[in-house]
Write a protein that holds these residues in place. Structure first.
Motif, PDB file in Angstrom:
ATOM      1  N   LYS A 127     -60.848 -31.692 -27.567  1.00  0.00           N
ATOM      2  CA  LYS A 127     -60.779 -32.285 -26.230  1.00  0.00           C
ATOM      3  C   LYS A 127     -60.117 -31.331 -25.236  1.00  0.00           C
ATOM      4  O   LYS A 127     -60.466 -31.328 -24.045  1.00  0.00           O
ATOM      5  N   ILE A 128     -59.174 -30.534 -25.719  1.00  0.00           N
ATOM      6  CA  ILE A 128     -58.561 -29.525 -24.839  1.00  0.00           C
ATOM      7  C   ILE A 128     -59.608 -28.512 -24.399  1.00  0.00           C
ATOM      8  O   ILE A 128     -59.668 -28.133 -23.220  1.00  0.00           O
ATOM      9  N   ILE A 129     -60.459 -28.105 -25.332  1.00  0.00           N
ATOM     10  CA  ILE A 129     -61.554 -27.186 -25.005  1.00  0.00           C
ATOM     11  C   ILE A 129     -62.492 -27.816 -23.984  1.00  0.00           C
ATOM     12  O   ILE A 129     -62.960 -27.158 -23.051  1.00  0.00           O
ATOM     13  N   SER A 130     -62.755 -29.106 -24.131  1.00  0.00           N
ATOM     14  CA  SER A 130     -63.630 -29.801 -23.176  1.00  0.00           C
ATOM     15  C   SER A 130     -63.035 -29.795 -21.779  1.00  0.00           C
ATOM     16  O   SER A 130     -63.754 -29.611 -20.787  1.00  0.00           O
ATOM     17  N   VAL A 131     -61.725 -29.981 -21.709  1.00  0.00           N
ATOM     18  CA  VAL A 131     -61.047 -29.933 -20.402  1.00  0.00           C
ATOM     19  C   VAL A 131     -61.187 -28.538 -19.798  1.00  0.00           C
ATOM     20  O   VAL A 131     -61.456 -28.392 -18.599  1.00  0.00           O
ATOM     21  N   PHE A 132     -61.025 -27.504 -20.623  1.00  0.00           N
ATOM     22  CA  PHE A 132     -61.194 -26.126 -20.137  1.00  0.00           C
ATOM     23  C   PHE A 132     -62.592 -25.931 -19.559  1.00  0.00           C
ATOM     24  O   PHE A 132     -62.764 -25.395 -18.458  1.00  0.00           O
ATOM     25  N   LYS A 133     -63.604 -26.358 -20.303  1.00  0.00           N
ATOM     26  CA  LYS A 133     -64.999 -26.150 -19.886  1.00  0.00           C
ATOM     27  C   LYS A 133     -65.290 -26.873 -18.574  1.00  0.00           C
ATOM     28  O   LYS A 133     -65.916 -26.296 -17.668  1.00  0.00           O
ATOM     29  N   ILE A 134     -64.849 -28.112 -18.477  1.00  0.00           N
ATOM     30  CA  ILE A 134     -65.099 -28.881 -17.252  1.00  0.00           C
ATOM     31  C   ILE A 134     -64.444 -28.207 -16.060  1.00  0.00           C
ATOM     32  O   ILE A 134     -65.032 -28.087 -14.979  1.00  0.00           O
ATOM     33  N   ASN A 135     -63.201 -27.734 -16.253  1.00  0.00           N
ATOM     34  CA  ASN A 135     -62.504 -27.080 -15.149  1.00  0.00           C
ATOM     35  C   ASN A 135     -63.183 -25.786 -14.751  1.00  0.00           C
ATOM     36  O   ASN A 135     -63.269 -25.452 -13.569  1.00  0.00           O
ATOM     37  N   TRP A 136     -63.674 -25.023 -15.736  1.00  0.00           N
ATOM     38  CA  TRP A 136     -64.346 -23.765 -15.417  1.00  0.00           C
ATOM     39  C   TRP A 136     -65.590 -23.994 -14.561  1.00  0.00           C
ATOM     40  O   TRP A 136     -65.819 -23.290 -13.587  1.00  0.00           O
ATOM     41  N   TRP A 137     -66.400 -24.981 -14.919  1.00  0.00           N
ATOM     42  CA  TRP A 137     -67.601 -25.254 -14.143  1.00  0.00           C
ATOM     43  C   TRP A 137     -67.266 -25.846 -12.780  1.00  0.00           C
ATOM     44  O   TRP A 137     -67.916 -25.540 -11.784  1.00  0.00           O
ATOM     45  N   THR A 138     -66.252 -26.688 -12.749  1.00  0.00           N
ATOM     46  CA  THR A 138     -65.816 -27.239 -11.461  1.00  0.00           C
ATOM     47  C   THR A 138     -65.326 -26.134 -10.553  1.00  0.00           C
ATOM     48  O   THR A 138     -65.634 -26.099  -9.356  1.00  0.00           O
ATOM     49  N   MET A 139     -64.544 -25.201 -11.142  1.00  0.00           N
ATOM     50  CA  MET A 139     -64.032 -24.081 -10.371  1.00  0.00           C
ATOM     51  C   MET A 139     -65.168 -23.220  -9.822  1.00  0.00           C
ATOM     52  O   MET A 139     -65.087 -22.708  -8.706  1.00  0.00           O
ATOM     53  N   HIS A 140     -66.238 -23.078 -10.612  1.00  0.00           N
ATOM     54  CA  HIS A 140     -67.374 -22.258 -10.163  1.00  0.00           C
ATOM     55  C   HIS A 140     -67.986 -22.833  -8.890  1.00  0.00           C
ATOM     56  O   HIS A 140     -68.281 -22.089  -7.945  1.00  0.00           O
ATOM     57  N   PHE A 141     -68.168 -24.154  -8.845  1.00  0.00           N
ATOM     58  CA  PHE A 141     -68.841 -24.769  -7.698  1.00  0.00           C
ATOM     59  C   PHE A 141     -67.888 -25.056  -6.534  1.00  0.00           C
ATOM     60  O   PHE A 141     -68.315 -25.065  -5.380  1.00  0.00           O
ATOM     61  N   LEU A 142     -66.601 -25.283  -6.843  1.00  0.00           N
ATOM     62  CA  LEU A 142     -65.652 -25.630  -5.781  1.00  0.00           C
ATOM     63  C   LEU A 142     -64.896 -24.427  -5.237  1.00  0.00           C
ATOM     64  O   LEU A 142     -64.278 -24.528  -4.183  1.00  0.00           O
ATOM     65  N   LEU A 143     -64.945 -23.289  -5.948  1.00  0.00           N
ATOM     66  CA  LEU A 143     -64.173 -22.137  -5.499  1.00  0.00           C
ATOM     67  C   LEU A 143     -65.046 -20.906  -5.283  1.00  0.00           C
ATOM     68  O   LEU A 143     -65.130 -20.390  -4.172  1.00  0.00           O
ATOM     69  N   ASN A 144     -65.733 -20.460  -6.345  1.00  0.00           N
ATOM     70  CA  ASN A 144     -66.497 -19.209  -6.238  1.00  0.00           C
ATOM     71  C   ASN A 144     -67.612 -19.285  -5.199  1.00  0.00           C
ATOM     72  O   ASN A 144     -67.754 -18.407  -4.346  1.00  0.00           O
ATOM     73  N   LEU A 145     -68.414 -20.336  -5.281  1.00  0.00           N
ATOM     74  CA  LEU A 145     -69.523 -20.462  -4.327  1.00  0.00           C
ATOM     75  C   LEU A 145     -69.036 -20.604  -2.885  1.00  0.00           C
ATOM     76  O   LEU A 145     -69.565 -19.934  -1.990  1.00  0.00           O
ATOM     77  N   PRO A 146     -68.032 -21.452  -2.600  1.00  0.00           N
ATOM     78  CA  PRO A 146     -67.533 -21.516  -1.216  1.00  0.00           C
ATOM     79  C   PRO A 146     -66.998 -20.182  -0.706  1.00  0.00           C
ATOM     80  O   PRO A 146     -67.203 -19.842   0.467  1.00  0.00           O
ATOM     81  N   ILE A 147     -66.314 -19.423  -1.576  1.00  0.00           N
ATOM     82  CA  ILE A 147     -65.816 -18.115  -1.145  1.00  0.00           C
ATOM     83  C   ILE A 147     -66.965 -17.208  -0.726  1.00  0.00           C
ATOM     84  O   ILE A 147     -66.937 -16.572   0.327  1.00  0.00           O
ATOM     85  N   LEU A 148     -68.002 -17.167  -1.576  1.00  0.00           N
ATOM     86  CA  LEU A 148     -69.151 -16.307  -1.279  1.00  0.00           C
ATOM     87  C   LEU A 148     -69.867 -16.749  -0.002  1.00  0.00           C
ATOM     88  O   LEU A 148     -70.303 -15.926   0.803  1.00  0.00           O
ATOM     89  N   LEU A 149     -69.987 -18.067   0.191  1.00  0.00           N
ATOM     90  CA  LEU A 149     -70.669 -18.577   1.380  1.00  0.00           C
ATOM     91  C   LEU A 149     -69.864 -18.337   2.647  1.00  0.00           C
ATOM     92  O   LEU A 149     -70.437 -18.154   3.734  1.00  0.00           O
ATOM     93  N   LEU A 150     -68.543 -18.314   2.506  1.00  0.00           N
ATOM     94  CA  LEU A 150     -67.693 -18.172   3.691  1.00  0.00           C
ATOM     95  C   LEU A 150     -67.307 -16.722   3.987  1.00  0.00           C
ATOM     96  O   LEU A 150     -66.638 -16.465   4.990  1.00  0.00           O
ATOM     97  N   LEU A 151     -67.704 -15.791   3.124  1.00  0.00           N
ATOM     98  CA  LEU A 151     -67.339 -14.385   3.339  1.00  0.00           C
ATOM     99  C   LEU A 151     -67.703 -13.869   4.733  1.00  0.00           C
ATOM    100  O   LEU A 151     -66.900 -13.183   5.373  1.00  0.00           O
ATOM    101  N   PRO A 152     -68.919 -14.169   5.247  1.00  0.00           N
ATOM    102  CA  PRO A 152     -69.262 -13.645   6.583  1.00  0.00           C
ATOM    103  C   PRO A 152     -68.391 -14.206   7.702  1.00  0.00           C
ATOM    104  O   PRO A 152     -68.336 -13.628   8.792  1.00  0.00           O
ATOM    105  N   PHE A 153     -67.711 -15.341   7.437  1.00  0.00           N
ATOM    106  CA  PHE A 153     -66.961 -16.003   8.506  1.00  0.00           C
ATOM    107  C   PHE A 153     -65.458 -15.752   8.408  1.00  0.00           C
ATOM    108  O   PHE A 153     -64.707 -16.171   9.291  1.00  0.00           O
TER     109      PHE A 153
END
Length: 294
Positions: A127-153
């Motif tokens: 279950k700890i591994i499951s928490v890690f996986k969920i957070n990693w994917w959440t981080m991808h969509f909530l952090l990495n993608l917004p950073i890339l989209l906002l780079l020009p601004f």
């Protein structure tokens, strides 16, 4: 806030802050007394031996906190000593901009801390591994993608915020964004290890961060200026926020920790840095073209 709104001196603000903390402490102790009558008065059932044992244990956390604080304040001291007066506000402003994205990941992790501690206490490693996986994917969509989209601004927002009085360092800004991605990737593992008081991890990561960061900061300021400090931060966080947490969490969780689980989050991280580099190359190309035209 009061210092800014009412134009107070720093000394007056510190006095008000100390008084506020004292009042808060008394309120907290009163609440503990009301909810746990058997514990009051605390000094009657206390043990110097137990207190010293707790103090010696917490001393490691104190040293760790000192190292973390020095890794942050030490950079500012070195910038102020070796650089120009304008370098400190440039660095702190750009770091504030990048840290805004880090708060999103912190918001998603805080609610799951009690679950992580419970899973560890119940030895439910899968279950700890499951928490890690969920957070990693959440981080991808909530952090990495917004950073890339906002780079020009980011640059227009930075210039609007500083009213054009501070120059924008593109390379430093991008490298700080990269460091935030590394910190966010390993954040859930660090939260897990810190919530179970794994002192070895906390001390090792803090020590690795300062050993790597301070020399690179010195070399950057001595030979290249402010720009390459971001590279030092990225390298230090690669070890302190990613490699070491993976190593220690793997040792704790053991065979339940399938390293292939790291494949897709790593791919996400690699893609993020690839787009970051491409964006920077595009910026340099446009800048060189504008110089050639002039």
């Amino acid at each position: 806030l009061c210092t800014v709104l009412f134009s107070w001196e720093i000394s007056n603000s510190l006095i008000i802050f100390s008084i506020s903390l004292t009042i808060y402490s008394f309120i907290m102790l009163t609440d503990i007394k009301n909810q746990n009558h058997q514990l009051f008065p605390w000094w009657q059932t206390g043990s110097f031996r137990q207190g010293f044992k707790g103090f010696s244990t917490s001393l490691l956390l104190t040293i760790n906190g000192f190292i973390d604080q020095f890794s942050t304040s030490g950079i500012l001291i070195m910038i102020g000593n070796m650089g120009t007066p304008s370098m400190i506000p440039i660095f702190t402003t750009l770091r504030t901009v990048s840290n805004v994205f880090l708060q999103g990941n912190q918001i998603t992790i805080n609610p799951i801390v009690p679950d992580i501690v419970r899973y560890h206490a119940q030895d439910e490693k899968s279950k700890i591994i499951s928490v890690f996986k969920i957070n990693w994917w959440t981080m991808h969509f909530l952090l990495n993608l917004p950073i890339l989209l906002l780079l020009p601004f980011i640059q227009p927002l930075y210039e609007w915020w500083t009213k054009g009085k501070l120059p924008y360092d593109q390379f430093l800004s991008y490298s700080l964004m990269g460091a935030i991605a590394l910190i966010s990737y390993g954040k859930v593992m660090m939260i897990y290890l810190s919530s179970i008081n794994h002192f070895k991890t906390l001390f090792s990561t803090s020590l690795a961060r300062i050993i790597i960061l301070i020399p690179i900061t010195y070399l950057s300021l001595r030979y290249f200026g402010l720009t390459y400090i971001g590279v030092g931060i990225c390298i230090s966080e690669l070890f302190a926020a990613l490699i070491l947490p993976i190593y220690f969490s793997y040792r704790l969780i053991g065979k339940s920790y399938d390293l292939t689980e790291l494949k897709w989050p790593f791919i996400s991280l690699i893609l993020f840095f690839s787009f970051l580099v491409i964006a920077f190359i595009q910026f340099i190309s446009i800048w060189l073209y504008s110089i050639a035209v002039i």
